[in-house]
Design a protein around this motif. Sequence first.
Motif, mmCIF file in Angstrom:
data_model
loop_
_atom_site.group_PDB
_atom_site.id
_atom_site.type_symbol
_atom_site.label_atom_id
_atom_site.label_comp_id
_atom_site.label_asym_id
_atom_site.label_seq_id
_atom_site.Cartn_x
_atom_site.Cartn_y
_atom_site.Cartn_z
ATOM 1 N N PRO A 1 33.500 137.930 85.391
ATOM 2 C CA PRO A 1 34.027 138.377 84.105
ATOM 3 C C PRO A 1 34.157 137.213 83.139
ATOM 4 C CG PRO A 1 35.785 138.255 85.710
ATOM 5 C CD PRO A 1 34.496 137.983 86.447
ATOM 6 N N GLY A 2 33.856 137.456 81.881
ATOM 7 C CA GLY A 2 33.958 136.418 80.867
ATOM 8 C C GLY A 2 32.720 135.553 80.734
ATOM 9 N N PHE A 3 31.757 135.730 81.606
ATOM 10 C CA PHE A 3 30.507 134.978 81.544
ATOM 11 C C PHE A 3 29.440 135.839 80.880
ATOM 12 C CE2 PHE A 3 32.762 132.860 84.925
ATOM 13 C CZ PHE A 3 32.417 131.542 84.790
ATOM 14 N N SER A 4 28.437 135.200 80.329
ATOM 15 C CA SER A 4 27.279 135.924 79.806
ATOM 16 C C SER A 4 26.060 135.557 80.647
ATOM 17 C CB SER A 4 27.037 135.573 78.337
ATOM 18 O OG SER A 4 26.611 134.234 78.215
ATOM 19 N N LYS A 5 24.986 136.299 80.451
ATOM 20 C CA LYS A 5 23.755 136.062 81.207
ATOM 21 C C LYS A 5 23.236 134.648 80.971
ATOM 22 C CE LYS A 5 19.644 137.755 79.970
ATOM 23 N NZ LYS A 5 18.582 138.726 79.670
ATOM 24 N N GLU A 6 23.415 134.146 79.751
ATOM 25 C CA GLU A 6 22.936 132.806 79.405
ATOM 26 C C GLU A 6 23.750 131.697 80.081
ATOM 27 O OE1 GLU A 6 23.607 135.231 77.097
ATOM 28 O OE2 GLU A 6 21.494 135.780 76.864
ATOM 29 N N ALA B 1 28.613 128.576 84.143
ATOM 30 C CA ALA B 1 29.449 127.677 83.343
ATOM 31 C C ALA B 1 29.700 128.344 81.998
ATOM 32 C CB ALA B 1 28.758 126.335 83.145
ATOM 33 N N THR B 2 30.914 128.210 81.491
ATOM 34 C CA THR B 2 31.254 128.813 80.208
ATOM 35 C C THR B 2 32.252 127.950 79.459
ATOM 36 O OG1 THR B 2 31.947 130.848 79.111
ATOM 37 C CG2 THR B 2 33.149 130.230 81.094
ATOM 38 N N LYS B 3 32.306 128.189 78.156
ATOM 39 C CA LYS B 3 33.254 127.486 77.296
ATOM 40 C C LYS B 3 33.669 128.460 76.200
ATOM 41 C CE LYS B 3 33.729 123.475 74.306
ATOM 42 N NZ LYS B 3 33.091 122.291 73.755
ATOM 43 N N THR B 4 34.958 128.686 76.049
ATOM 44 C CA THR B 4 35.460 129.574 75.006
ATOM 45 C C THR B 4 36.588 128.890 74.253
ATOM 46 O OG1 THR B 4 37.049 130.615 76.502
ATOM 47 C CG2 THR B 4 34.908 131.674 76.289
ATOM 48 N N ASP C 1 28.113 144.450 82.796
ATOM 49 C CA ASP C 1 29.557 144.705 82.885
ATOM 50 C C ASP C 1 30.300 143.659 83.718
ATOM 51 O OD1 ASP C 1 29.206 147.032 81.335
ATOM 52 O OD2 ASP C 1 28.769 148.221 83.124
ATOM 53 N N GLY C 2 29.905 142.402 83.612
ATOM 54 C CA GLY C 2 30.600 141.330 84.310
ATOM 55 C C GLY C 2 30.248 141.200 85.780
ATOM 56 N N VAL C 3 29.243 141.929 86.241
ATOM 57 C CA VAL C 3 28.839 141.875 87.651
ATOM 58 C C VAL C 3 27.383 141.455 87.733
ATOM 59 C CG1 VAL C 3 28.558 143.176 89.797
ATOM 60 C CG2 VAL C 3 30.488 143.676 88.286
ATOM 61 N N LEU C 4 27.138 140.380 88.462
ATOM 62 C CA LEU C 4 25.784 139.911 88.733
ATOM 63 C C LEU C 4 25.337 140.543 90.045
ATOM 64 C CD1 LEU C 4 23.385 137.960 88.152
ATOM 65 C CD2 LEU C 4 24.618 136.260 89.511
#
Length: 146
Positions: A54-59, A75-78, A120-123
């Motif tokens: 959750p909170g991640f995108s495909k990129e 990896a993410t940054k918000t 929907d947040g599930v890979l």
Amino acid sequence: MLFPSVFRNNFFDDFDNFMDFPKFGSQGAPTATSLMKSDVREYEDHFDLMMDLPGFSKEDMKIQLKDGVLKIDAATKTENDEKDENGKYIRRERFQGSCTRSFYVGENLTEDDIKAKFADGVLTITVPKKEAVPQVEDQKYIAIEG
């Protein structure tokens, strides 16, 4: 039990267990297994690996297959900034993090065999069951002269 133990390193261990807080690693950050909760479902011809992100995108994700090991990096940054009408911060939150999980899938698979989708947040990663092809041993003979 809610009574803190004097033998533990962390006083809040009892409260974490009681309140079901996420488990944290030695640096205070959530561990990969607490962020990347995974389920593996087996079918006749393949496995489905479902991972909560959750909170991640495909990129934000990278999937790599090397030497039979499937490695998933995310990896993410918000940054969430809220200012009042004078431009002063009312609330300012930042998050930056990365996590990695690895699964052994067998050395007889290639990148083309594995399929992945993110919704929907599930890979969801589909890994086929591929049996190792037995090496046919070439029989070589030594020529006999004479």
